[in-house]
Design a protein around this motif. Structure first.
Motif, mmCIF file in Angstrom:
data_model
loop_
_atom_site.group_PDB
_atom_site.id
_atom_site.type_symbol
_atom_site.label_atom_id
_atom_site.label_comp_id
_atom_site.label_asym_id
_atom_site.label_seq_id
_atom_site.Cartn_x
_atom_site.Cartn_y
_atom_site.Cartn_z
ATOM 1 N N MET A 1 30.996 58.946 34.368
ATOM 2 C CA MET A 1 31.473 57.577 34.423
ATOM 3 C C MET A 1 31.589 57.153 35.876
ATOM 4 N N ASP A 2 30.986 56.027 36.176
ATOM 5 C CA ASP A 2 31.080 55.433 37.505
ATOM 6 C C ASP A 2 31.710 54.063 37.378
ATOM 7 N N SER A 3 32.250 53.589 38.477
ATOM 8 C CA SER A 3 32.739 52.208 38.499
ATOM 9 C C SER A 3 32.103 51.514 39.699
ATOM 10 N N PHE A 4 31.753 50.258 39.474
ATOM 11 C CA PHE A 4 31.117 49.441 40.494
ATOM 12 C C PHE A 4 31.987 48.228 40.737
ATOM 13 N N VAL A 5 32.309 47.986 41.995
ATOM 14 C CA VAL A 5 33.201 46.883 42.346
ATOM 15 C C VAL A 5 32.393 45.788 43.022
ATOM 16 N N ARG A 6 32.636 44.559 42.555
ATOM 17 C CA ARG A 6 31.962 43.404 43.133
ATOM 18 C C ARG A 6 32.983 42.305 43.402
ATOM 19 N N LEU A 7 32.886 41.711 44.570
ATOM 20 C CA LEU A 7 33.701 40.540 44.886
ATOM 21 C C LEU A 7 32.883 39.311 44.520
ATOM 22 N N ILE A 8 33.414 38.490 43.618
ATOM 23 C CA ILE A 8 32.702 37.291 43.184
ATOM 24 C C ILE A 8 33.672 36.116 43.126
ATOM 25 N N LYS A 9 33.120 34.931 43.077
ATOM 26 C CA LYS A 9 33.945 33.741 42.947
ATOM 27 C C LYS A 9 34.359 33.604 41.489
ATOM 28 N N LEU A 10 35.672 33.569 41.273
ATOM 29 C CA LEU A 10 36.258 33.376 39.947
ATOM 30 C C LEU A 10 37.275 32.248 40.050
ATOM 31 N N PRO A 11 37.652 31.660 38.916
ATOM 32 C CA PRO A 11 38.746 30.680 38.974
ATOM 33 C C PRO A 11 39.991 31.340 39.569
ATOM 34 N N SER A 13 42.888 31.353 38.686
ATOM 35 C CA SER A 13 43.768 31.923 37.661
ATOM 36 C C SER A 13 43.311 33.317 37.225
ATOM 37 N N VAL A 14 42.114 33.738 37.644
ATOM 38 C CA VAL A 14 41.577 35.056 37.278
ATOM 39 C C VAL A 14 41.497 35.904 38.534
ATOM 40 N N LYS A 15 42.302 36.957 38.566
ATOM 41 C CA LYS A 15 42.285 37.843 39.732
ATOM 42 C C LYS A 15 41.141 38.835 39.647
ATOM 43 N N GLY A 16 40.902 39.338 38.440
ATOM 44 C CA GLY A 16 39.841 40.317 38.264
ATOM 45 C C GLY A 16 39.605 40.606 36.806
ATOM 46 N N VAL A 17 38.489 41.250 36.556
ATOM 47 C CA VAL A 17 38.131 41.632 35.195
ATOM 48 C C VAL A 17 37.237 42.865 35.276
ATOM 49 N N THR A 18 37.363 43.732 34.282
ATOM 50 C CA THR A 18 36.518 44.918 34.213
ATOM 51 C C THR A 18 35.742 44.879 32.912
ATOM 52 N N TYR A 26 31.868 51.299 34.480
ATOM 53 C CA TYR A 26 32.774 50.151 34.506
ATOM 54 C C TYR A 26 32.400 49.240 35.668
ATOM 55 N N ASN A 27 32.235 47.964 35.356
ATOM 56 C CA ASN A 27 31.936 46.949 36.354
ATOM 57 C C ASN A 27 33.212 46.170 36.615
ATOM 58 N N ILE A 28 33.744 46.324 37.825
ATOM 59 C CA ILE A 28 34.990 45.671 38.213
ATOM 60 C C ILE A 28 34.637 44.456 39.071
ATOM 61 N N PHE A 29 35.029 43.294 38.598
ATOM 62 C CA PHE A 29 34.790 42.048 39.327
ATOM 63 C C PHE A 29 36.129 41.545 39.846
ATOM 64 N N ILE A 30 36.204 41.333 41.152
ATOM 65 C CA ILE A 30 37.443 40.888 41.788
ATOM 66 C C ILE A 30 37.183 39.544 42.468
ATOM 67 N N ASN A 31 38.159 38.663 42.333
ATOM 68 C CA ASN A 31 38.036 37.313 42.879
ATOM 69 C C ASN A 31 37.987 37.360 44.407
ATOM 70 N N LYS A 32 36.878 36.911 44.969
ATOM 71 C CA LYS A 32 36.712 36.949 46.431
ATOM 72 C C LYS A 32 37.568 35.915 47.152
ATOM 73 N N ASN A 33 38.153 34.971 46.424
ATOM 74 C CA ASN A 33 38.977 33.930 47.031
ATOM 75 C C ASN A 33 40.432 34.360 47.235
ATOM 76 N N LEU A 34 40.768 35.564 46.836
ATOM 77 C CA LEU A 34 42.136 36.062 46.981
ATOM 78 C C LEU A 34 42.305 36.763 48.322
#
Length: 74
Positions: A1-11, A13-18, A26-34
């Motif tokens: 199991m690997d996890s990949f982290v990406r900083l992307i533009k999200l609303p 109200s959304v800090k992150g999602v996996t 697991y693909n971890i998307f984190i709000n780049k605006n934070l």
């Protein structure tokens, strides 16, 4: 199991999602605006979901998000 982290533009109200993929990664998307500090906290939060195997529990999302406050999902 690997996890990949990406900083992307999200609303804001959304800090992150996996999102688990079909290969068990697991693909971890984190709000780049934070701020950096909130991004780190969000990363830790998402890793906790992975470590707790929350993606495979039959519980409402809100219960999983607040399990420290409301108890563990059975």
């Amino acid at each position: 199991m690997d996890s990949f982290v990406r900083l992307i533009k999200l609303p804001l109200s959304v800090k992150g999602v996996t999102i688990p993929d079909k290969d068990g990664n697991y693909n971890i998307f984190i709000n780049k605006n934070l701020s950096y500090e909130i991004q780190v906290d969000t990363y830790i939060h998402e890793i906790n979901h992975i470590e707790n195997t929350d993606f495979y529990k039959n519980c409402p999302v809100q219960v999983l998000e607040n399990k420290a406050k409301y108890g563990i999902c059975k």
